[in-house]
Scaffold this motif. Structure first.
Motif, PDB file in Angstrom:
ATOM      1  N   ALA A  10       0.947  -1.300  -0.017  1.00 44.71           N
ATOM      2  CA  ALA A  10      -0.017  -0.074  -0.001  1.00 44.71           C
ATOM      3  C   ALA A  10       0.759   1.234   0.087  1.00 44.71           C
ATOM      4  O   ALA A  10       0.545   2.410  -0.634  1.00 44.71           O
ATOM      5  CB  ALA A  10      -0.843  -0.087   1.343  1.00 44.71           C
ATOM      6  N   ILE A  11       1.910   1.426   0.752  1.00 43.76           N
ATOM      7  CA  ILE A  11       2.795   2.446   1.046  1.00 43.76           C
ATOM      8  C   ILE A  11       3.489   2.867  -0.414  1.00 43.76           C
ATOM      9  O   ILE A  11       3.548   3.975  -0.992  1.00 43.76           O
ATOM     10  CB  ILE A  11       3.702   2.544   2.143  1.00 43.76           C
ATOM     11  CG1 ILE A  11       2.612   2.570   3.396  1.00 43.76           C
ATOM     12  CG2 ILE A  11       4.638   3.619   1.953  1.00 43.76           C
ATOM     13  CD1 ILE A  11       3.608   2.307   4.622  1.00 43.76           C
ATOM     14  N   ALA A  12       4.099   1.672  -0.834  1.00 43.19           N
ATOM     15  CA  ALA A  12       4.881   1.860  -2.254  1.00 43.19           C
ATOM     16  C   ALA A  12       3.964   2.377  -3.390  1.00 43.19           C
ATOM     17  O   ALA A  12       4.144   3.060  -4.093  1.00 43.19           O
ATOM     18  CB  ALA A  12       5.571   0.637  -2.644  1.00 43.19           C
ATOM     19  N   GLN A  13       2.487   1.625  -3.404  1.00 45.74           N
ATOM     20  CA  GLN A  13       1.792   2.264  -4.414  1.00 45.74           C
ATOM     21  C   GLN A  13       1.448   3.578  -4.156  1.00 45.74           C
ATOM     22  O   GLN A  13       0.997   4.206  -5.283  1.00 45.74           O
ATOM     23  CB  GLN A  13       0.742   0.910  -4.381  1.00 45.74           C
ATOM     24  CG  GLN A  13       0.783   0.019  -4.763  1.00 45.74           C
ATOM     25  CD  GLN A  13      -0.263  -1.374  -5.034  1.00 45.74           C
ATOM     26  OE1 GLN A  13      -1.516  -0.824  -5.365  1.00 45.74           O
ATOM     27  NE2 GLN A  13       0.018  -2.517  -4.592  1.00 45.74           N
ATOM     28  N   ALA A  14       1.070   3.958  -3.056  1.00 48.22           N
ATOM     29  CA  ALA A  14       0.785   5.305  -2.665  1.00 48.22           C
ATOM     30  C   ALA A  14       1.972   6.269  -3.315  1.00 48.22           C
ATOM     31  O   ALA A  14       1.498   7.386  -3.877  1.00 48.22           O
ATOM     32  CB  ALA A  14       0.403   5.579  -1.379  1.00 48.22           C
ATOM     33  N   LEU A  15       3.051   6.007  -2.927  1.00 44.88           N
ATOM     34  CA  LEU A  15       4.272   6.787  -3.352  1.00 44.88           C
ATOM     35  C   LEU A  15       4.301   6.782  -4.975  1.00 44.88           C
ATOM     36  O   LEU A  15       4.710   7.739  -5.406  1.00 44.88           O
ATOM     37  CB  LEU A  15       5.624   6.178  -2.689  1.00 44.88           C
ATOM     38  CG  LEU A  15       5.456   6.570  -1.368  1.00 44.88           C
ATOM     39  CD1 LEU A  15       6.900   5.649  -0.680  1.00 44.88           C
ATOM     40  CD2 LEU A  15       5.657   7.797  -0.638  1.00 44.88           C
ATOM     41  N   THR A 128       6.126   7.781   9.873  1.00 46.73           N
ATOM     42  CA  THR A 128       5.407   8.492  10.936  1.00 46.73           C
ATOM     43  C   THR A 128       3.444   8.442  10.652  1.00 46.73           C
ATOM     44  O   THR A 128       2.749   8.788  11.242  1.00 46.73           O
ATOM     45  CB  THR A 128       5.834   9.849  11.572  1.00 46.73           C
ATOM     46  OG1 THR A 128       5.471  10.491  10.329  1.00 46.73           O
ATOM     47  CG2 THR A 128       7.064   9.999  11.939  1.00 46.73           C
ATOM     48  N   LEU A 129       3.283   8.451   9.133  1.00 46.60           N
ATOM     49  CA  LEU A 129       2.194   8.498   8.523  1.00 46.60           C
ATOM     50  C   LEU A 129       1.504   7.286   8.290  1.00 46.60           C
ATOM     51  O   LEU A 129       2.124   6.064   7.951  1.00 46.60           O
ATOM     52  CB  LEU A 129       1.911   9.374   7.240  1.00 46.60           C
ATOM     53  CG  LEU A 129       2.624  10.687   7.353  1.00 46.60           C
ATOM     54  CD1 LEU A 129       2.789  11.398   6.131  1.00 46.60           C
ATOM     55  CD2 LEU A 129       1.929  11.522   8.322  1.00 46.60           C
ATOM     56  N   HIS A 130       0.275   7.160   8.844  1.00 46.27           N
ATOM     57  CA  HIS A 130      -0.390   6.098   8.316  1.00 46.27           C
ATOM     58  C   HIS A 130      -0.721   5.883   6.851  1.00 46.27           C
ATOM     59  O   HIS A 130      -0.584   6.884   6.213  1.00 46.27           O
ATOM     60  CB  HIS A 130      -1.999   5.887   9.005  1.00 46.27           C
ATOM     61  CG  HIS A 130      -2.075   5.693  10.410  1.00 46.27           C
ATOM     62  ND1 HIS A 130      -2.896   6.347  11.156  1.00 46.27           N
ATOM     63  CD2 HIS A 130      -1.037   5.208  11.193  1.00 46.27           C
ATOM     64  CE1 HIS A 130      -2.594   5.962  12.644  1.00 46.27           C
ATOM     65  NE2 HIS A 130      -1.544   5.246  12.668  1.00 46.27           N
ATOM     66  N   ALA A 131      -0.882   4.761   6.024  1.00 45.73           N
ATOM     67  CA  ALA A 131      -0.715   4.576   4.718  1.00 45.73           C
ATOM     68  C   ALA A 131      -1.791   5.698   3.993  1.00 45.73           C
ATOM     69  O   ALA A 131      -1.618   5.976   2.864  1.00 45.73           O
ATOM     70  CB  ALA A 131      -0.890   3.082   4.488  1.00 45.73           C
ATOM     71  N   SER A 132      -3.140   5.398   4.734  1.00 41.81           N
ATOM     72  CA  SER A 132      -4.112   6.542   4.245  1.00 41.81           C
ATOM     73  C   SER A 132      -3.790   7.825   3.897  1.00 41.81           C
ATOM     74  O   SER A 132      -3.912   8.528   3.068  1.00 41.81           O
ATOM     75  CB  SER A 132      -5.362   6.325   4.907  1.00 41.81           C
ATOM     76  OG  SER A 132      -5.188   6.744   6.147  1.00 41.81           O
TER      77      SER A 132
END
Length: 200
Positions: A10-15, A128-132
């Motif tokens: 999720a994080i990689a895709q968001a970035l 420090t940030l949630h994925a959303s």
């Protein structure tokens, strides 16, 4: 600049979505191989591609987003870093159910990561940030989403700051990996899971 991700959750895709929206090319990778990411990169569009971990790690800036226990394997046997930027977005969760934070003694998580990626210019950010919060638009009516980051190389931090500012985040430099990393890490860091906005 070219960008890569080690990890494709999720994080990689968001970035990656922020990167392609800003017009950058990004290569995603995971431990299971590029063929498992065809649907993901198709959804991201023509600026996104899938590759091996070694291929993604050759980018100018690489985002590390794997789970904590998977970091040693993810960073093993990669091409020499030669001063490329490694953005460590991980948190030192030894396990999630039940939650257990890895005990590194006096060492911060990113210092541990940096030791596994010699000659990389490591920046700690996004943990420090949630994925959303990473996935959503960081621009809000009340202000921009604050993004804390730390690192030991001034030029790398300037490059990173310019990039995330272009995404819409409000970047805040909190110092070196050791001191800044301690402020951000889970298990007592006062900035961990702090979701703040900054008025411009």
């Amino acid at each position: 600049m070219n960008f890569g991700t080690i990890g494709a959750g999720a994080i990689a895709q968001a970035l990656a979505r922020h990167l392609v929206a800003a017009g950058h090319r990004v290569m995603l990778s995971n431990s299971r191989g590029p063929s498992t990411l065809e649907e993901v990169v198709a959804d991201l569009g023509p600026l996104a591609s899938a590759g091996t971990v070694a291929q993604a790690a050759e980018a100018d800036m690489v985002f590390l987003t794997v789970m904590w226990p998977d970091i040693p394997a993810a960073l093993a046997d990669l091409p020499p870093w030669d001063g490329r930027i490694l953005v460590d977005a991980t948190n030192q969760f030894a396990r999630l159910d039940p939650v257990e934070v890895a005990d590194l003694g006096d060492q911060t998580g990113s210092e541990w990561v940096a030791a596994l990626a010699p000659n990389a210019r490591v920046i700690k950010a996004f943990n420090t940030l949630h994925a959303s919060y990473i996935a959503s638009d960081p621009r809000h009516p009340a202000g921009r989403q604050v993004l804390f980051y730390a690192g030991d190389d001034a030029a790398a931090k300037a490059t990173f700051r310019e990039l995330v500012d272009s995404f819409g985040f409000a970047p805040v430099d909190i110092g070196a990996l050791r001191d800044g990393g301690r402020l951000m890490q889970v298990g007592g860091g006062p900035l961990s899971a702090l979701h703040a906005l900054r008025q411009d």
